[in-house]
Each structure stands twice: as C-alpha cells, then as structure tokens.
Design an enzyme around this catalytic site. Structure first.
Site, short mmCIF file in Angstrom:
data_model
loop_
_atom_site.label_atom_id
_atom_site.label_comp_id
_atom_site.label_asym_id
_atom_site.label_seq_id
_atom_site.Cartn_x
_atom_site.Cartn_y
_atom_site.Cartn_z
CB ALA A 287 -0.90 -0.19 1.16
CE LYS B 295 -1.80 1.30 -8.70
NZ LYS B 295 -0.51 2.00 -8.29
CB CYS C 82 4.80 2.32 -12.27
SG CYS C 82 5.90 2.23 -10.77
#
Length: 446
Positions: free
Chosen positions: A252, A257, A378
C-alpha cells in the site's frame, strides 16, 4: 530573480543531485534535492521556483547527451557548471557572448567562466558544427544496458517509447467519488482559477492545463481530488473492487491506490492496507482522513505492517481481491523522475525481481477461492512484467489468468486499449505513465 540568478540556483541544485554535493558516485533523487533547496529559501518567489525547477529537469532530461558532448569536448559530466553550459549552448542555442554576460560574477550570478571553461565552450561549439551521431541509448536518454530491454518489449517502437519518457508528464487528478462527482470537482477547481478536463480513459480522472499549486486549493484540502496518474487510476479500477467485498492492498505504501479502492467500495466492506514498513503506512493517515475515510476501531480501512504475508495465518484465503502493486524499477514513471533512470543498476533490478517473485507468491495465499489476484507494476521492462506472471502461473496451478479485455469491458465503458491477456499502458500509446496489469482468478474449491 534575474536570469543569471536562476542559473546559479540551478547549478547549486544540480550539484546536490549529481555533483560534489551529492557525495562521490552518488545520485540523489532530484525531487528531494529541489524541494529541500527551495524550502530553505522561502524568499524565492513562485515564478522563480517554477523556472528554476523547470531548468533543472530540462538539464536532467538531457543527461546522456550532455555527458556524451562533454566527453568529446574534454569536459566533465560531473561538473554542474559544465552540464549547464553545455545545455545552454547545445540545447538552448545560446551564443558564447550571451554565456559570458550571464556568467559575469555579479551579485547572485554564477562566477565568470574560467579559461578552461571558455576553451570548453569553444570546443563544444566547434563539435556542434560537425555533429556526430550518438549511440541509440544516448539519443534516447536511457542507460546503455536498458535499451535492449526496451527493444525486446516494444520492437521497432522502442525509440518512440523512450522519447515519450523524456516528455514532461501531465498533472492528473482522481476525483474522490465519496465526496462528489467529476463535474463537482471541475466546478470547484474552476472557482479557484484552475482549468481541468476529463481524462480520456479513466472515468474518475481530471487533467490540469499546466502545473498549479494544487495542494493550496480548497478542492484538494477538502479531499475532493487527489493527485494520481491516469494509469494508476485504471490499475485500481481494474481490481473491480465492489461494496461489501474484502479487499487487500498488500504493497500500500502511501495509500494512493488504497484511496481509489475505498472510493469504488463506497466505504462498505473491508479494506486492508498492508506494507512491510510501518513508516510508509503512516504517511497514508492524513490522506485517509482528508478523503473522509474512517480508520481502525471498526472503521472501514485497516492498516497493518506485515513483512511476511504468508505468515499472516488469520488472513489466508479471506479476500475477494488482493492487489499487489509490486516494488519495481519505476521505469514507467521516468517522465516524472528523469534522474531515476541513472540511479537504476542491473543489481537493483535483480533485487526488484526477487521482491516481485516473493510478494506475488505470498499474496496469493490471501485470495479466497473464486477471488482475484491483481499484479501491477509501473515498469516497462519485460522481466518485471510478463516474465514474472508467466513464472507465477507455472508455480500456481490453482490460478488462471483472466483476459484483461474482458475485465476492462466489465468496469469501463471506453474501448479496451491493449492486448490480452495482460495490459501494458505507456506514455507514447496512451498518454499515461507506464503501467503493467495482470489479473488472476483462484479456482473454486471442489
């Protein structure tokens, strides 16, 4: 600030990133250096702050080419003044006389050019008149060892993708639908003189026209909008988290998100934000409060530091959705952090791959039968993306890949922009940061 004073500030910042101020062989994150420098000089006005920051990042985006030219001019790519001189001469096409006027040693201006620097300027100017073609990795501003990986991922489009990673990223916002609609956010921002338009793919996104001091706005302070790239928004939406579900965000971090998942769940169900480091989870507390989300004590969002997910026996097989936003090279976000590409090493990439392998397999045990495991990076590098998920599927016979096109059609109304079975978003093709998404479903128990 006068133009010369901006140059001196840029030199001092560059020195803190890659020069003597960074320490031998070090490259400090540019964002941190810029923020620290400006925080210690609050007398610098907002216009000058933007100009100095923009010039710093422009130099960083030309790092490989400037180093290549400086090597040919017998200069030093580690000297911040020489980096800036080469940039002004070769990229901004300033003439030597203009450089002498800017580097005049007056108050707040850079000291005059030394005899050695003046000779370097002459050599660079002469070399520029007879240009030599640099290698592909120099022209595309990526480490030499990265270029073959981009070619493996994108083939003939590799240079187009690398070029897009050099562009300045837009400012994207996610509308917090717990507090208002996208139209509400557009109107609230317009009242503060900020123009925002809907993002083309994410139904929760807004894109600003230029950089603005967003954190000072009422819309941000009230939690109506959050900074989040459109690609990151899409990754969260593809989790298909619904009200009443049990959902875990196992990497997290600062909670970007987690906040997006919470909005889709409308504050109903169970949302667990997990991370190996408590300090990273602590950074999300302010964001959760601003977004209007309760936490702990029976609240909707829980936070839990957990280094080994497989050791959390109370959580095994209990979640409908488990999001693994895996630690990665961050190569998809190089538009925002142009200096990060030069901090990445083959050894660091191996470390990320090992972490991805471990966290994906640990997170799998949290998924209930019939639930979904969502793997996100990413990164644009195949060994962090397709290679990882193919290896996972070989090790986990009770999981099967769901075609991303089918999931996309279930949660989004715009046409699917990728190829099955996985989704790769890129700056060149989609205007987002680079993201990879794979979704697996755990087989129902017999």
């Amino acid at each position: 600030m006068m133009p010369a004073a901006r140059l001196q500030a840029t030199i001092e910042i560059l020195d803190g990133i890659t020069g003597e101020g960074a320490g031998e062989g070090a490259v400090r994150p540019a964002e941190r250096v810029v923020n620290d420098y400006l925080r210690q000089r609050r007398y610098i006005g907002s216009k000058d702050r933007r100009a100095v920051t923009a010039l710093t990042y422009d130099v960083l985006r030309h790092h490989a080419r400037l180093a290549w030219w400086l090597q040919r001019g017998r200069g030093s790519a580690a000297a911040s003044r020489q980096q800036l001189l080469a940039y002004l001469l070769l990229c901004e096409h300033e003439d030597p006389q203009a450089l002498n006027r800017l580097f005049d040693g007056s108050r707040y201006a850079p000291p005059p050019l030394t005899t050695e620097e003046a000779a370097l300027v002459e050599r660079l100017e002469e070399a520029a008149r007879e240009p030599e073609q640099p290698p592909a990795w120099v022209a595309n501003e990526v480490p030499e060892w990265i270029m073959p990986r981009l070619e493996a991922a994108f083939g003939a489009a590799a240079e187009q993708e690398a070029a897009a990673l050099l562009q300045e990223a837009p400012v994207d916002l996610r509308v917090n639908t717990l507090l208002g609609s996208r139209a509400d956010a557009v109107a609230a921002l317009a009242e503060e003189g900020i123009e925002a338009a809907p993002t083309p793919l994410s139904p929760r996104g807004l894109r600003l026209g230029g950089r603005r001091a967003l954190r000072a706005t009422q819309a941000f302070g009230a939690g109506l909008v959050e900074l989040q790239d459109e690609g990151s928004q899409l990754a969260a939406l593809l989790c298909d988290a619904r009200p009443g579900m049990a959902v875990a965000d196992v990497c997290a971090g600062g909670g970007g998100k987690t906040l997006a998942l919470a909005a889709e769940m409308k504050g109903q169900g169970r949302l667990l934000a997990m991370d190996a480091e408590q300090a990273r989870l602590d950074r999300s507390a302010i964001r959760l409060k601003r977004a209007g989300l309760s936490e702990g004590g029976g609240g909707f969002v829980e936070r839990r530091a957990q280094k080994n997910l497989a050791a959390a026996e109370d959580l095994q097989g209990t979640f409908d959705r488990v999001l693994v936003d895996a630690p990665c090279s961050g190569s998809g976000a190089w538009r925002r952090h142009p200096d990060a590409r030069w901090r990445l090493t083959p050894e660091a990439l191996e470390g990320y791959k090992a972490a991805q392998h471990d966290v994906l397999r640990q997170a799998a045990v949290l998924v209930k039968p019939g639930g979904r495991l969502i793997y996100v990076t990413c990164s644009l590098l195949p060994e962090e993306n397709q290679d990882q998920v193919e290896a996972f599927l070989a090790d986990a016979p009770d999981f099967a890949a769901l075609p991303l096109g089918e999931v996309w059609a279930q949660v989004l109304t715009v046409p699917y922009p990728g190829e099955d079975p996985y989704l790769t978003l890129t700056p060149a093709r989609h205007g987002t940061d680079g993201f990879f998404v794979a979704i697996f479903r755990r087989e129902e128990e017999a």
